[in-house]
Design an enzyme around this catalytic site. Structure first.
Site, mmCIF file in Angstrom:
data_model
loop_
_atom_site.group_PDB
_atom_site.id
_atom_site.type_symbol
_atom_site.label_atom_id
_atom_site.label_comp_id
_atom_site.label_asym_id
_atom_site.label_seq_id
_atom_site.Cartn_x
_atom_site.Cartn_y
_atom_site.Cartn_z
ATOM 1 N N CYS A 1 0.821 -1.184 0.012
ATOM 2 C CA CYS A 1 0.046 0.181 -0.125
ATOM 3 C C CYS A 1 0.996 1.312 0.130
ATOM 4 O O CYS A 1 1.882 1.119 0.655
ATOM 5 C CB CYS A 1 -1.105 0.064 0.960
ATOM 6 S SG CYS A 1 -2.156 -1.291 1.248
ATOM 7 N N ARG B 1 4.175 -0.518 -4.505
ATOM 8 C CA ARG B 1 3.763 -1.017 -3.302
ATOM 9 C C ARG B 1 2.430 -1.414 -3.140
ATOM 10 O O ARG B 1 2.142 -2.351 -2.012
ATOM 11 C CB ARG B 1 3.665 0.397 -2.210
ATOM 12 C CG ARG B 1 5.030 1.211 -2.206
ATOM 13 C CD ARG B 1 4.581 2.348 -1.079
ATOM 14 N NE ARG B 1 4.602 1.902 0.156
ATOM 15 C CZ ARG B 1 5.502 1.698 1.079
ATOM 16 N NH1 ARG B 1 6.899 1.954 0.544
ATOM 17 N NH2 ARG B 1 5.466 1.354 2.133
ATOM 18 N N LYS C 1 6.545 -4.500 -3.414
ATOM 19 C CA LYS C 1 8.016 -4.307 -3.168
ATOM 20 C C LYS C 1 8.294 -4.179 -1.845
ATOM 21 O O LYS C 1 9.250 -4.744 -1.323
ATOM 22 C CB LYS C 1 8.578 -3.160 -4.138
ATOM 23 C CG LYS C 1 10.038 -3.029 -4.038
ATOM 24 C CD LYS C 1 10.528 -2.352 -5.266
ATOM 25 C CE LYS C 1 11.653 -2.419 -5.143
ATOM 26 N NZ LYS C 1 12.645 -3.710 -5.740
ATOM 27 N N ASN D 1 -1.897 2.877 5.313
ATOM 28 C CA ASN D 1 -0.868 1.590 4.849
ATOM 29 C C ASN D 1 -0.617 0.861 6.133
ATOM 30 O O ASN D 1 -0.209 1.634 6.960
ATOM 31 C CB ASN D 1 0.449 2.399 4.399
ATOM 32 C CG ASN D 1 1.558 1.409 4.163
ATOM 33 O OD1 ASN D 1 2.558 1.751 4.345
ATOM 34 N ND2 ASN D 1 1.102 0.222 4.143
ATOM 35 N N GLY D 2 -0.571 -0.296 6.311
ATOM 36 C CA GLY D 2 -0.598 -1.023 7.332
ATOM 37 C C GLY D 2 -1.385 -2.239 7.832
ATOM 38 O O GLY D 2 -2.409 -2.391 7.051
ATOM 39 N N TRP E 1 -2.486 -2.940 -1.603
ATOM 40 C CA TRP E 1 -2.139 -4.239 -1.687
ATOM 41 C C TRP E 1 -2.785 -5.059 -0.571
ATOM 42 O O TRP E 1 -2.625 -4.821 0.543
ATOM 43 C CB TRP E 1 -0.468 -4.659 -1.505
ATOM 44 C CG TRP E 1 -0.182 -5.981 -1.631
ATOM 45 C CD1 TRP E 1 0.524 -6.314 -2.784
ATOM 46 C CD2 TRP E 1 0.118 -6.715 -0.484
ATOM 47 N NE1 TRP E 1 0.880 -7.950 -2.371
ATOM 48 C CE2 TRP E 1 0.583 -7.948 -1.224
ATOM 49 C CE3 TRP E 1 -0.201 -7.015 0.761
ATOM 50 C CZ2 TRP E 1 1.133 -9.212 -0.352
ATOM 51 C CZ3 TRP E 1 0.120 -8.254 1.532
ATOM 52 C CH2 TRP E 1 0.821 -9.230 0.900
ATOM 53 N N GLU F 1 18.135 -17.402 -5.478
ATOM 54 C CA GLU F 1 17.920 -15.799 -6.069
ATOM 55 C C GLU F 1 17.385 -16.090 -7.367
ATOM 56 O O GLU F 1 16.155 -15.481 -7.993
ATOM 57 C CB GLU F 1 19.004 -14.973 -5.983
ATOM 58 C CG GLU F 1 18.826 -13.757 -6.361
ATOM 59 C CD GLU F 1 17.620 -13.002 -5.995
ATOM 60 O OE1 GLU F 1 16.860 -13.234 -4.904
ATOM 61 O OE2 GLU F 1 17.125 -11.874 -6.381
ATOM 62 N N GLU G 1 8.685 -15.240 -9.329
ATOM 63 C CA GLU G 1 8.096 -14.072 -9.179
ATOM 64 C C GLU G 1 7.543 -13.346 -10.471
ATOM 65 O O GLU G 1 6.431 -13.080 -10.612
ATOM 66 C CB GLU G 1 9.080 -12.996 -8.569
ATOM 67 C CG GLU G 1 9.489 -12.902 -7.247
ATOM 68 C CD GLU G 1 10.524 -11.607 -6.863
ATOM 69 O OE1 GLU G 1 10.072 -10.921 -5.986
ATOM 70 O OE2 GLU G 1 11.557 -11.840 -7.322
ATOM 71 N N LYS H 1 13.492 -15.217 -8.858
ATOM 72 C CA LYS H 1 13.361 -14.381 -9.789
ATOM 73 C C LYS H 1 12.293 -14.821 -10.784
ATOM 74 O O LYS H 1 11.253 -14.220 -11.358
ATOM 75 C CB LYS H 1 14.560 -13.975 -10.637
ATOM 76 C CG LYS H 1 15.463 -13.034 -10.007
ATOM 77 C CD LYS H 1 15.278 -11.527 -9.819
ATOM 78 C CE LYS H 1 14.280 -11.230 -8.765
ATOM 79 N NZ LYS H 1 14.750 -11.085 -7.467
ATOM 80 N N HIS I 1 17.613 -37.008 -2.797
ATOM 81 C CA HIS I 1 16.993 -37.409 -1.482
ATOM 82 C C HIS I 1 15.271 -37.248 -1.830
ATOM 83 O O HIS I 1 14.659 -36.892 -0.774
ATOM 84 C CB HIS I 1 17.399 -37.002 -0.541
ATOM 85 C CG HIS I 1 18.870 -37.358 -0.085
ATOM 86 N ND1 HIS I 1 19.378 -38.617 0.235
ATOM 87 C CD2 HIS I 1 20.003 -36.608 -0.308
ATOM 88 C CE1 HIS I 1 20.548 -38.752 0.562
ATOM 89 N NE2 HIS I 1 21.132 -37.760 0.144
HETATM 90 C C1 G6P Z 1 9.421 -8.374 -1.061
HETATM 91 C C2 G6P Z 1 9.919 -7.988 -2.563
HETATM 92 C C3 G6P Z 1 11.261 -8.873 -2.438
HETATM 93 C C4 G6P Z 1 12.295 -8.415 -1.563
HETATM 94 C C5 G6P Z 1 11.643 -8.606 0.038
HETATM 95 C C6 G6P Z 1 12.524 -7.891 0.933
HETATM 96 O O1 G6P Z 1 9.030 -9.440 -0.755
HETATM 97 O O2 G6P Z 1 8.865 -8.631 -3.542
HETATM 98 O O3 G6P Z 1 11.811 -8.600 -3.781
HETATM 99 O O4 G6P Z 1 13.403 -9.088 -1.700
HETATM 100 O O5 G6P Z 1 10.555 -7.980 -0.037
HETATM 101 O O6 G6P Z 1 12.388 -6.402 0.643
HETATM 102 P P1 G6P Z 1 13.707 -5.422 1.356
HETATM 103 O O7 G6P Z 1 12.813 -4.147 0.895
HETATM 104 O O8 G6P Z 1 13.689 -5.693 2.908
HETATM 105 O O9 G6P Z 1 14.741 -5.769 0.713
#
Ligand code: G6P
Length: 610
Positions: free
Chosen positions: A2, A27, A605, A101-102, A75, A483, A490, A487, A506
Site C-alpha cells: 500500500c 507498493r 515491493k 497503509n498497514g 495491496w 535467487e 516472481e 526471480k 533424496h
Molecule cells: C518483497 C519483495 C522482494 C524483497 C523482499 C525484501 O517480498 O518482493 O523482492 O526481496 O520484499 O524486501 P527488502 O526491501 O527488505 O529488501
C-alpha cells in the site's frame, strides 16, 4: 504494501495525487483511489486494478477539482481486492476520510464496539474501522482532529501510516504514523505526504521524517508535528539527494530490464563509496575496529535480501573464518534466539521498511546485540533504528523484483567479509588487495554478460512453455540458485525449485521428467565434479540441462545440453556474475508470456506487514 499520498497547496490536487501514486504503484496495485476536497465537499473516486483504471475514471484528475486531497494504491490485507474495499474510506456520515497503509491488528474488537455504538460497516477492511473509530472519538470528545487522532493511536494495535481529511477542516490534512513508513514534503506554498520520497521528488526535495507515534497537521506551505500528548515536536527539514530520473523508465521497456542494466554502475558506485586508496572505509557509517571482530554473525532479511545473506554466509566464513548463521527475518523474530555477547546481527533490506526485518533488528537490540543494517533507502525505518547503517548506492529501485539492490547488497557484504578477515588477522595484505581488485572487476564483467543477453532471450523464446524448473548448485552456486529461482517464480510464474545439488537425490529427483529444465550452476572448483555428476544423473533421466560455468570450462554432453558461461572471477565473488543470466532469463520468459514484468501478481515491493 500500500502506498499513501496527500497534497495541499495552490494547484489542482488530483493530477498531482495520481502522479504521486504512479511512483508508489510498486507498493501495491490491486486497486487505487483518491479523495479531493473541492467546492462541493469531499469527493472520492476509486477503481479496482491498476492505477491506470483510476486515472481513466478520474479523467486524469479533471473529474475532481480542488486543491486538497489524499490517495492510495492498495495491496489487499483485509478484504478482497475490489472497488468497495479500495481506499479512501469515509466514515458513516462523511465527516472523516482516510487512506491507510498497514494493519490494524485489533480491528475485530474495535469493530464490535463500534457496531454496538450503531456504526454500520460497508467493507471488509480494517481501514474502515480506523475511520469510524476516529469519527467516534471526534464526535464523542469534540476535542478536534489531533485529540481524535491521539485517542485512536492510543487504542490501535498494529502498524499504520494514515492521512485524514476532516470535513470540518477543509484547509488541512492530518497524518499519523506507527511502524509504517511516511514522509512529509514541503514547498513555500504546498505540503505533501507520501509513503516514500520518490513519490514527491518531482515537486520538492525538502522533507521531514515523521517518527513513530507522531502526528502532523499539513497546511499549504508547511507542517506542524505533534507527539501523542499533542505537544509540538520540532523537526529538522532534510534536503534529500535523489536522482529523479532514476525513477523513470528512460526509454527502456520495463523497469526490470533497465535496472538489470544499471547493475554495473550500481556495483561501481557502491564500491567507490566505501573503498578509498585500496582500503575499505566504513568510517562514515560509524563502524569501529571493534565492530569488525564479532565472535559470531547472524544475517537476517526477507526474500532476495535473505538470499544475499545466504551467499555472504559462504563468503564471510571462507574469508574471515567467523561463524555465520542466516535467518529469515520472519523466523528470527519469533524463535527465541540464543544471543551471545559479542555477536553481530546484520539486517539486509532494500526498502529499509520490511516489517519482519525491522522487528528482527528490534529483537536483537532489545537483547543488547549490536545491529548493522545494509539498506538502500535513506531515512527508512531500519536505517534509522539499526546501530549502524551502510547504504547501498543503487538509487531508487522500481521493479518489484529486485535486481540492482541485490547486487549492491552483495558488494557491501564482500567488503565486510574482507574487513572482518583483515581485522581478525585471517588475511594478509596481498590477498586483501587482490580480492579488492577482483570486486573492482565485477562491473566490466557484468557488462560482458549483458552484451550477450540475446542468448537468454532466445532460450526464453524457445522454452516459453517451461513449467517446472530446477536450479541446482552447491555452496555459493546454490545461494545464487535460490535467487535465480525466486526471480523466475516472481516475474514469470514458472514453478521453480532451487536445490542443493547433492540433496536432489533424496526425493526431489523423482520430479525429473522428460524435458524438465534443470539449470546447473558450477563455479566452485571444490564441488565442480560433484555437481557435474548430479547433472549427469538428471540428464540421464530426461532433463534438459543448462550448465553455467566459468568461461573456458565446458560440461560434457552427458552433463548438459546447453552451456552458458560467465567471465572468470575469484570463486567467492561468482554470485555477482551468475545472477545476471538468471535475472535475464526470468525477465525474458516473463516478457514472452506477456506478463506484467514490473508488477507481478499478488506481490508488493515493500512489505510493511507481517
Ligand atoms: C518483497 C519483495 C522482494 C524483497 C523482499 C525484501 O517480498 O518482493 O523482492 O526481496 O520484499 O524486501 P527488502 O526491501 O527488505 O529488501
Amino acid at each position: 504494501m500500500c502506498g499513501i499520498v496527500g497534497y495541499i497547496g495552490n494547484k489542482q490536487a488530483a493530477p498531482i495525487l495520481l502522479a504521486e501514486l504512479q511512483k508508489l504503484e510498486y507498493r501495491g496495485y490491486d486497486s487505487a483511489g483518491i479523495a479531493v476536497y473541492g467546492a462541493d465537499g469531499i469527493r472520492v473516486v476509486k477503481a479496482q486494478g491498476k492505477l491506470e483504471n483510476l486515472v481513466r475514471k478520474a479523467d486524469g484528475g479533471a473529474a475532481l477539482p480542488g486543491t486538497v486531497g489524499i490517495g492510495h494504491t492498495r495491496w489487499a490485507t483485509h478484504g478482497v481486492p475490489s472497488e468497495t474495499n479500495a481506499h479512501p474510506h469515509t466514515s458513516d456520515g462523511g465527516a472523516i476520510t482516510v487512506v491507510h497503509n498497514g494493519i490494524l491488528e485489533n480491528f475485530r474488537e474495535i469493530k464490535q464496539k463500534l457496531t454496538r455504538r450503531g456504526y454500520v460497516f460497508q467493507t471488509e477492511t480494517d481501514t474502515e474501522v480506523i475511520v469510524d473509530l476516529i469519527d467516534y472519538y471526534y464526535n464523542k470528545y469534540k476535542g478536534g482532529p489531533l485529540d481524535a487522532l491521539s485517542r485512536f493511536m492510543t487504542r490501535a494495535r498494529g502498524a499504520y501510516a494514515i492521512a485524514v481529511l476532516f470535513r470540518d477542516f477543509p484547509d488541512e490534512i492530518y497524518v499519523a504514523r506507527k511502524d509504517s513508513p511516511m514522509i512529509v514534503g514541503v514547498t513555500e506554498n504546498e505540503a505533501f505526504v507520501a509513503s516514500d520520497v520518490p513519490a514527491i521528488i518531482n515537486y520538492t526535495r525538502d522533507v521531514y521524517y515523521i517518527d513513530n507515534l507522531e502526528m502532523a497537521c499539513l497546511k499549504a506551505g508547511g507542517a506542524t508535528f505533534y507527539n501523542l500528548d499533542r505537544e509540538v515536536v520540532e523537526k529538522q527539514l532534510v534536503t534529500v539527494d535523489l536522482d529523479a530520473s532514476a525513477a523513470e523508465k528512460e526509454g527502456w521497456e520495463h523497469f526490470m530490464i533497465k535496472e538489470i542494466h544499471e547493475q554495473p554502475r550500481t556495483v561501481e558506485n557502491t564500491f567507490r563509496r566505501y573503498v578509498n586508496g585500496g582500503k575499505v572505509d566504513f568510517s562514515e557509517c560509524g563502524i569501529t575496529a571493534r565492530d569488525l571482530t564479532p565472535s559470531r554473525i547472524v544475517i537476517t532479511g526477507c526474500g532476495s535480501a535473505y538470499h544475499v545473506g545466504v551467499a555472504l554466509q559462504y563468503v564471510i566464513e571462507q574469508l574471515a573464518r567467523i561463524p555465520v548463521r542466516v535467518e529469515l527475518a520472519s523466523e528470527f523474530r519469533y524463535r527465541d534466539f540464543i544471543f551471545e555477547k559479542n555477536m553481530l546481527v546484520i539486517a539486509i533490506s532494500q526498502s529499509g521498511e520490511t516489517a519482519d526485518t525491522l522487528a528482527a533488528v528490534r529483537e536483537a537490540k532489545a537483547h543488547g546485540i549490536k545491529t548493522l543494517a545494509i539498506v538502500n533507502v535513506q531515512g527508512s525505518s531500519i536505517a534509522r533504528e539499526a546501530d549502524n547503517t551502510v547504504f547501498t548506492v543503487a538509487g531508487p529501485e522500481i521493479a518489484v523484483a529486485t535486481t540492482k539492490a541485490y547486487s549492491a547488497q552483495l558488494i557491501v557484504g564482500y567488503l565486510f567479509a574482507l574487513e572482518f578477515a583483515r581485522a581478525s588477522k585471517k588475511m594478509d595484505g596481498a590477498t586483501y588487495s587482490a580480492l579488492l581488485g577482483e570486486i573492482a572487476s565485477i562491473p566490466s564483467k557484468m557488462e560482458t554478460i549483458l552484451a550477450q543477453k540475446e542468448i537468454y532471450q532466445q532460450f526464453a523464446a524457445e522454452h516459453v512453455t517451461m513449467h517446472d524448473v530446477f536450479m541446482i548448485g552447491r555452496g555459493i552456486d546454490y545461494a545464487v540458485c535460490m535467487e535465480g529461482g525466486l526471480k523466475l517464480k516472481e516475474v514469470s510464474y514458472v514453478h521453480t525449485e532451487a536445490y542443493a545439488a547433492g540433496e536432489l537425490k533424496h526425493g526431489t529427483i523423482s520430479l525429473i521428467e522428460q524435458g524438465t529444465i534443470v539449470v546447473g550452476v558450477l563455479t566452485q572448483s571444490n564441488v565442480y565434479e560433484k555437481t557435474a555428476s548430479n547433472l549427469e544423473e538428471v540428464k540421464s533421466r530426461g532433463a534438459n540441462v543448462v550448465g553455467i560455468t566459468f568461461a573456458g570450462k565446458k560440461l560434457s554432453k552427458e552433463a548438459a545440453s546447453v552451456n552458458w558461461t560467465i567471465p572468470h572471477i575469484a570463486e567467492c565473488f561468482a554470485g555477482s556474475l551468475l545472477v545476471v543470466p538468471l535475472q535475464l532469463l526470468s525477465y525474458y520468459v516473463s516478457v514472452q508470456l506477456g506478463l506484467d514484468v514490473d508488477k507481478p501478481r499478488n506481490l508488493a515491493k515493500s512489505v510493511t506487514v507481517e
